[in-house]
Design a protein around this motif. Structure first.
Motif, PDB file in Angstrom:
ATOM      1  N   UNK A 174       4.533  32.211  24.569  1.00 58.31           N
ATOM      2  CA  UNK A 174       6.528  33.236  24.249  1.00 58.31           C
ATOM      3  C   UNK A 174       6.092  34.799  24.221  1.00 58.31           C
ATOM      4  N   UNK A 175       5.253  35.134  23.678  1.00 56.63           N
ATOM      5  CA  UNK A 175       4.706  36.691  24.202  1.00 56.63           C
ATOM      6  C   UNK A 175       3.112  36.524  24.157  1.00 56.63           C
ATOM      7  N   UNK A 176       2.722  37.172  24.986  1.00 57.00           N
ATOM      8  CA  UNK A 176       1.698  36.681  25.640  1.00 57.00           C
ATOM      9  C   UNK A 176       0.655  38.061  25.338  1.00 57.00           C
ATOM     10  N   UNK A 177       1.017  38.665  26.074  1.00 57.17           N
ATOM     11  CA  UNK A 177       0.083  40.610  26.321  1.00 57.17           C
ATOM     12  C   UNK A 177       1.452  41.794  25.241  1.00 57.17           C
ATOM     13  N   UNK A 178       2.602  41.832  25.102  1.00 60.33           N
ATOM     14  CA  UNK A 178       3.144  42.548  25.025  1.00 60.33           C
ATOM     15  C   UNK A 178       4.486  42.079  23.745  1.00 60.33           C
ATOM     16  N   UNK A 179       5.238  42.669  23.107  1.00 67.80           N
ATOM     17  CA  UNK A 179       6.708  41.925  22.455  1.00 67.80           C
ATOM     18  C   UNK A 179       7.525  43.006  22.649  1.00 67.80           C
ATOM     19  N   UNK A 180       9.357  42.748  22.374  1.00 70.68           N
ATOM     20  CA  UNK A 180       9.828  43.378  22.902  1.00 70.68           C
ATOM     21  C   UNK A 180      10.557  44.607  22.878  1.00 70.68           C
ATOM     22  N   UNK A 181      10.079  44.714  22.169  1.00 76.73           N
ATOM     23  CA  UNK A 181       9.970  46.170  21.353  1.00 76.73           C
ATOM     24  C   UNK A 181       8.093  47.624  21.854  1.00 76.73           C
ATOM     25  N   UNK A 182       7.455  46.847  22.392  1.00 75.87           N
ATOM     26  CA  UNK A 182       6.726  47.218  23.226  1.00 75.87           C
ATOM     27  C   UNK A 182       5.147  47.272  23.018  1.00 75.87           C
TER      28      UNK A 182
END
Length: 425
Positions: free
Chosen positions: A216-224
């Motif tokens: 689901x979260x690979x290299x970045x998260x939604x908050x940057x």
């Protein structure tokens, strides 16, 4: 899939080999962007895609029959990386086609410049899968991408090569064989290599792609927050691929001339197969009778690929381009594109169309591809978060795998190189 799918020779033609088809015109809607106020004035529309979207001459001919005054020039790049470079070099300037295809892995990059893209008409909203449409809607609520396909995956395999290796070769037997996690998939690859002396898998980076598409979260998260080098799931994926997929793969990556040729010469026996890959295989190995597809995927389900059509806002024929993009991505045309190239629709209404649900593919041993890919679509439970930085991190990780495959660096050194690259980004 029929023999019109692009062949390796089509790839060699160069990134933008154009074929012009006289198509009927669509009247402008008065946006002020048309080259002429006269809706009957002859105009030329260009559309730029890559790989095989299923937009055959016959499909475009239908548009011509309905509207007699537009000339469409279809430019097709060999693969999405070529299209990406051209897109971002020219977006907001000059030189792009009236309609430009954008691949999902770099679509978030394009959405940074949504103000440079024309808004789709309200009449098309709500006809796509929710997540497909949401990804193309900017913070101001403007829908700026027309969803084309999605990429639910099965496993394509050479039944004749499996039989020769002493493995199950019928669809049901192969599905049972591969039913499990990625370790099980690679265990079978070990068995195949022991029996034949050849690699089972087409490319190591396709395995990396398959695993990453389940995170689901690979290299970045939604908050940057950048989590790339500290994400244990990414590190585990890299280690599994370099330790076990690399020795069982014919190539580091896809899209080379040799990789295309190997679909016919038996250098490998399996490919992770989104619907759009069916046309790639049949188009490059038209005389091979052994290819089939199994209703299974390691660790459950995964979506690889899928694209959008975008209309640059500074184009000469924006209204006409929006109308053509609307028509090409309508449910009826998405089903026809699936018939032509295996591109699985993203339109909700398409899923009840018998032309999709009852579809079989003669090339793949009459496999019930409509049923298989529908089941594979239902098995997808994760849509990885992809921001504008996704492509560069993922491309760099693929390069790390390639260095290991080529023997340029060992596993740890190549990982360290990737970490340094990410920090430099």
């Amino acid at each position: 899939m029929n023999s019109r799918a692009f062949r390796r020779s089509a790839v060699a033609v160069a990134a933008f080999s154009a074929s012009a088809i006289i198509l009927a015109g669509c009247a402008g809607n008065g946006s002020g962007n048309e080259s002429s106020a006269d809706p009957d004035e002859p105009i030329t529309l260009t559309i730029a895609t890559f790989n095989d979207f299923g937009y055959t001459d016959e499909l475009l001919q239908e548009y011509m029959d309905e509207n007699p005054n537009v000339t469409i020039v279809h430019n097709r790049a060999a693969e999405s990386g070529d299209a990406r470079a051209n897109y971002f070099q020219k977006l907001g300037k000059e030189g792009l086609a009236d309609i430009e295809a954008v691949e999902i892995d770099w679509f978030a990059e394009a959405m940074q410049y949504s103000d440079l893209l024309a808004e789709a008409p309200d009449s098309v909203k709500g006809r796509w899968l929710d997540w497909k449409e949401a990804a193309a809607t900017d913070p101001d609520g403007r829908l700026v991408g027309f969803g084309t396909d999605i990429g639910p995956q099965g496993i394509c395999y050479r039944a004749d090569l499996f039989e020769a290796a002493g493995l199950p070769s019928d669809r049901e037997g192969v599905a049972e064989l591969f039913n499990g996690d990625w370790e099980n998939f690679l265990d079978v690859a070990d068995q195949y290599k022991e029996a034949t002396g050849k690699p089972m898998i087409d490319s190591a980076n396709s395995v990396l792609q398959g695993i990453v598409n389940q995170i689901e979260y690979t290299y970045t998260e939604p908050d940057g927050t950048v989590i790339a080098t500290e994400n244990p799931e990414i590190q585990a994926a890299y280690e599994l691929v370099t330790e076990r997929a690399v020795p069982n793969s014919a190539y580091a990556g896809q899209w080379s001339d040799d990789w295309f040729a190997s679909m016919a010469n038996g250098e490998f026996a399996t490919m992770l197969c989104p619907g759009w890959m069916l046309g790639v295989i049949s188009g490059n190995a038209p005389d091979v009778t052994g290819w089939d597809i199994a209703d299974v995927f390691p660790n459950g389900g995964g979506n690889w690929g899928g694209s959008y059509l975008t209309v640059p806002a500074n184009g000469a024929n924006v209204d006409a381009a929006l109308a053509l993009a609307d028509w090409l991505t309508a449910p009826e045309q998405q089903v026809k594109a699936f018939t032509n190239a295996g591109t699985f629709p993203s339109q909700l209404e398409a899923y009840s169309d018998p032309a999709l649900t009852d579809a079989t593919n003669e090339y793949f041993n009459d496999a019930p591809t409509g049923e298989i890919l529908s089941t594979r679509a239902e098995a997808v439970t994760v849509a990885p978060y992809k921001d504008a930085s996704y492509f560069k991190y993922h491309d760099a990780l693929q390069n790390a795998v390639t260095r290991v495959f080529d023997g340029v660096e060992d596993e740890q050194t190549s990982w360290n190189t990737w970490v340094a690259e990410v920090e430099a980004f």
